[in-house]
Motif scaffolding. Sequence first.
Motif, PDB file in Angstrom:
ATOM      1  N   ASP A 106     -15.611  -8.937  -2.909  1.00 55.95           N
ATOM      2  CA  ASP A 106     -14.831  -9.751  -1.974  1.00 55.95           C
ATOM      3  C   ASP A 106     -13.404  -9.222  -1.825  1.00 55.95           C
ATOM      4  N   LEU A 107     -12.769  -8.867  -2.945  1.00 52.34           N
ATOM      5  CA  LEU A 107     -11.397  -8.357  -2.878  1.00 52.34           C
ATOM      6  C   LEU A 107     -11.344  -7.051  -2.094  1.00 52.34           C
ATOM      7  N   VAL A 108     -12.317  -6.166  -2.317  1.00 56.50           N
ATOM      8  CA  VAL A 108     -12.314  -4.880  -1.611  1.00 56.50           C
ATOM      9  C   VAL A 108     -12.520  -5.088  -0.111  1.00 56.50           C
ATOM     10  N   GLU A 109     -13.397  -6.026   0.262  1.00 58.92           N
ATOM     11  CA  GLU A 109     -13.585  -6.317   1.685  1.00 58.92           C
ATOM     12  C   GLU A 109     -12.285  -6.855   2.292  1.00 58.92           C
ATOM     13  N   ARG A 110     -11.611  -7.748   1.583  1.00 61.11           N
ATOM     14  CA  ARG A 110     -10.338  -8.285   2.067  1.00 61.11           C
ATOM     15  C   ARG A 110      -9.270  -7.196   2.166  1.00 61.11           C
ATOM     16  N   LEU A 111      -9.281  -6.270   1.209  1.00 65.36           N
ATOM     17  CA  LEU A 111      -8.340  -5.147   1.269  1.00 65.36           C
ATOM     18  C   LEU A 111      -8.594  -4.297   2.508  1.00 65.36           C
ATOM     19  N   GLY A 112      -9.865  -4.059   2.815  1.00 64.89           N
ATOM     20  CA  GLY A 112     -10.203  -3.297   4.014  1.00 64.89           C
ATOM     21  C   GLY A 112      -9.718  -3.993   5.274  1.00 64.89           C
ATOM     22  N   ARG A 113      -9.905  -5.310   5.330  1.00 69.83           N
ATOM     23  CA  ARG A 113      -9.470  -6.079   6.496  1.00 69.83           C
ATOM     24  C   ARG A 113      -7.940  -6.081   6.605  1.00 69.83           C
ATOM     25  N   ALA A 114      -7.252  -6.306   5.471  1.00 69.27           N
ATOM     26  CA  ALA A 114      -5.792  -6.370   5.482  1.00 69.27           C
ATOM     27  C   ALA A 114      -5.177  -5.016   5.840  1.00 69.27           C
ATOM     28  N   ALA A 115      -5.715  -3.949   5.248  1.00 66.10           N
ATOM     29  CA  ALA A 115      -5.169  -2.619   5.524  1.00 66.10           C
ATOM     30  C   ALA A 115      -5.372  -2.224   6.980  1.00 66.10           C
ATOM     31  N   THR A 116      -6.501  -2.649   7.547  1.00 66.24           N
ATOM     32  CA  THR A 116      -6.780  -2.354   8.951  1.00 66.24           C
ATOM     33  C   THR A 116      -5.803  -3.081   9.863  1.00 66.24           C
ATOM     34  N   ALA A 117      -5.591  -4.355   9.596  1.00 69.82           N
ATOM     35  CA  ALA A 117      -4.630  -5.126  10.392  1.00 69.82           C
ATOM     36  C   ALA A 117      -3.228  -4.530  10.257  1.00 69.82           C
ATOM     37  N   TRP A 118      -2.880  -4.131   9.043  1.00 70.96           N
ATOM     38  CA  TRP A 118      -1.549  -3.571   8.796  1.00 70.96           C
ATOM     39  C   TRP A 118      -1.340  -2.247   9.540  1.00 70.96           C
ATOM     40  N   SER A 119      -2.406  -1.434   9.604  1.00 64.45           N
ATOM     41  CA  SER A 119      -2.267  -0.084  10.161  1.00 64.45           C
ATOM     42  C   SER A 119      -2.481  -0.014  11.673  1.00 64.45           C
ATOM     43  N   GLY A 120      -2.787  -1.149  12.302  1.00 68.68           N
ATOM     44  CA  GLY A 120      -2.922  -1.131  13.754  1.00 68.68           C
ATOM     45  C   GLY A 120      -4.344  -1.031  14.266  1.00 68.68           C
ATOM     46  N   ARG A 121      -5.306  -1.272  13.378  1.00 66.28           N
ATOM     47  CA  ARG A 121      -6.723  -1.353  13.769  1.00 66.28           C
ATOM     48  C   ARG A 121      -7.240  -0.054  14.398  1.00 66.28           C
ATOM     49  N   GLY A 122      -6.917   1.069  13.784  1.00 66.06           N
ATOM     50  CA  GLY A 122      -7.379   2.354  14.291  1.00 66.06           C
ATOM     51  C   GLY A 122      -8.563   2.887  13.504  1.00 66.06           C
ATOM     52  N   ARG A 123      -8.601   4.218  13.362  1.00 67.21           N
ATOM     53  CA  ARG A 123      -9.689   4.888  12.640  1.00 67.21           C
ATOM     54  C   ARG A 123      -9.261   5.091  11.191  1.00 67.21           C
ATOM     55  N   ILE A 124     -10.131   4.677  10.274  1.00 70.95           N
ATOM     56  CA  ILE A 124      -9.795   4.719   8.854  1.00 70.95           C
ATOM     57  C   ILE A 124     -10.851   5.537   8.112  1.00 70.95           C
ATOM     58  N   PHE A 125     -10.388   6.594   7.474  1.00 67.92           N
ATOM     59  CA  PHE A 125     -11.273   7.527   6.773  1.00 67.92           C
ATOM     60  C   PHE A 125     -11.514   7.027   5.358  1.00 67.92           C
ATOM     61  N   VAL A 126     -12.781   6.998   4.924  1.00 67.55           N
ATOM     62  CA  VAL A 126     -13.148   6.413   3.632  1.00 67.55           C
ATOM     63  C   VAL A 126     -13.939   7.411   2.799  1.00 67.55           C
ATOM     64  N   GLY A 127     -13.500   7.641   1.563  1.00 64.65           N
ATOM     65  CA  GLY A 127     -14.245   8.456   0.603  1.00 64.65           C
ATOM     66  C   GLY A 127     -14.370   7.694  -0.707  1.00 64.65           C
ATOM     67  N   ARG A 128     -15.119   8.257  -1.658  1.00 65.62           N
ATOM     68  CA  ARG A 128     -15.293   7.605  -2.966  1.00 65.62           C
ATOM     69  C   ARG A 128     -15.649   8.646  -4.008  1.00 65.62           C
ATOM     70  N   ASP A 129     -15.531   8.250  -5.292  1.00 65.23           N
ATOM     71  CA  ASP A 129     -15.991   9.127  -6.356  1.00 65.23           C
ATOM     72  C   ASP A 129     -17.435   8.763  -6.711  1.00 65.23           C
ATOM     73  N   THR A 130     -17.897   9.173  -7.893  1.00 66.98           N
ATOM     74  CA  THR A 130     -19.331   9.097  -8.198  1.00 66.98           C
ATOM     75  C   THR A 130     -19.741   7.878  -9.023  1.00 66.98           C
ATOM     76  N   ARG A 131     -18.882   6.894  -9.165  1.00 64.94           N
ATOM     77  CA  ARG A 131     -19.210   5.714  -9.972  1.00 64.94           C
ATOM     78  C   ARG A 131     -20.377   4.931  -9.365  1.00 64.94           C
ATOM     79  N   ALA A 132     -21.168   4.309 -10.237  1.00 65.53           N
ATOM     80  CA  ALA A 132     -22.322   3.534  -9.779  1.00 65.53           C
ATOM     81  C   ALA A 132     -21.904   2.404  -8.848  1.00 65.53           C
ATOM     82  N   SER A 133     -20.706   1.867  -9.055  1.00 66.20           N
ATOM     83  CA  SER A 133     -20.234   0.765  -8.211  1.00 66.20           C
ATOM     84  C   SER A 133     -19.732   1.232  -6.852  1.00 66.20           C
TER      85      SER A 133
END
Length: 420
Positions: free
Chosen positions: A22-49
């Motif tokens: 839930d917190l990560v989803e809210r972070l995604g929503r907040a960061a998008t609103a903050w940045s102007g609702r553009g294109r956001i590049f997403v990567g991750r490491d190899t953790r199971a989560s």
Amino acid sequence: MARRYFGTDGVRGVVGKELTVDLVERLGRAATAWSGRGRIFVGRDTRASGPALEDALARGIASAGGNAVVAGVLPTPAVALLTLDLGCVITASHNPPEYNGVKFFDRDGQKLSDTQEEEIEALLDEPPTGGGQIDEVGVATDSYLEHVVERFATDLTGLKIGVDCANGAYSGLAPQAFTQLGAAVTAIGNEPDGMNINVGCGATDLRALQRTVTELGLDLGVAFDGDGDRMLAVDGNGDVVDGDQIVGVLALDRGVELVAVTVMANMGLRRLMAENGIRVVTTDVGDRYVLEALRREGGILGGEQSGHLIWLDGHVTGDGLVAALLLCAALHGRTLAELTSVLTRFPQTKENVAVANRQLTPAIEEEVARVNAELGDRGRVLVRPSGTEPVIRVLAEAETAQEAKNLCGRIAALVRRELG
């Protein structure tokens, strides 16, 4: 405004406790609103989560009207290089597998400032607006590798190197880079299963790499952390080469006019830089502060003892693979042990003192100032509150290990009396 979630390097915690879907989803929503609702590049490491949190972040981005461009497993420096209107990487860096987190980069590949992170936190309860989309891309790894190999290529033919990928984001990728450049590669920590990232391998535990290098007679070894923004090395004798030594070697090899380091940097590095007319800019602990100093002062090289190494000629942030390639390029036919022999490190002793209050008292500050004035250029004492734990960190440096140990013990005892 007090920061509730952001720490020294993004948002981080044990998954399911401090860090939830839930917190990560809210972070995604907040960061998008903050940045102007553009294109956001997403990567991750190899953790199971990672996959579940990646999905949550992408949902949050799309729910705020943004376009999530999801690249899968990718080192943090690659996300910084390939960022769009915003870059997000799901990682807990060097922490154990049960941790995860979210780091953000702006459109220029820079980590966000404290103020910007506070602005995102203020938007965490923003309601979804919808209207966004999620796209997956499969060429990001190739794009990153192509950039790094082309920009930082050096002929490594004949070099026998051990590469410890920490079972993290550089798995497969870093060995491929060294192989392309002609090195004979022995890869370890190269089989991620989601639960073995940083476990008994990588830059946080060099023992496996030391054994590999000495038992197989390799020329050297390099080790990354889980998300690839740290790199430490091991010479042919199995001795550790830390970030201070690497900064020193690269400063001399590249002929820079200044380096940026943190207050933790060894006095031996400062002495070497002074002997060679290279200015040293000192920052608080944290690679983000080293980066800020380099940009402010017009420098291109900096780093931390822990292995965050930053080279800004052709890059935007610290990159473990780039640092490793630059280190190999600096050999010029010499061994790594020969190369690092130019820097004589001062023995250091460190102690974390558990305290009830992290505010340093006048008695502590006055004693530290008195000791440092007495030591001059023969050593120093550094006392600083932890930014994340109820501890005071004490560091002592001196010309002998025994003197450093005595200094650290004396100051730690004073801290305990004053604040414990």
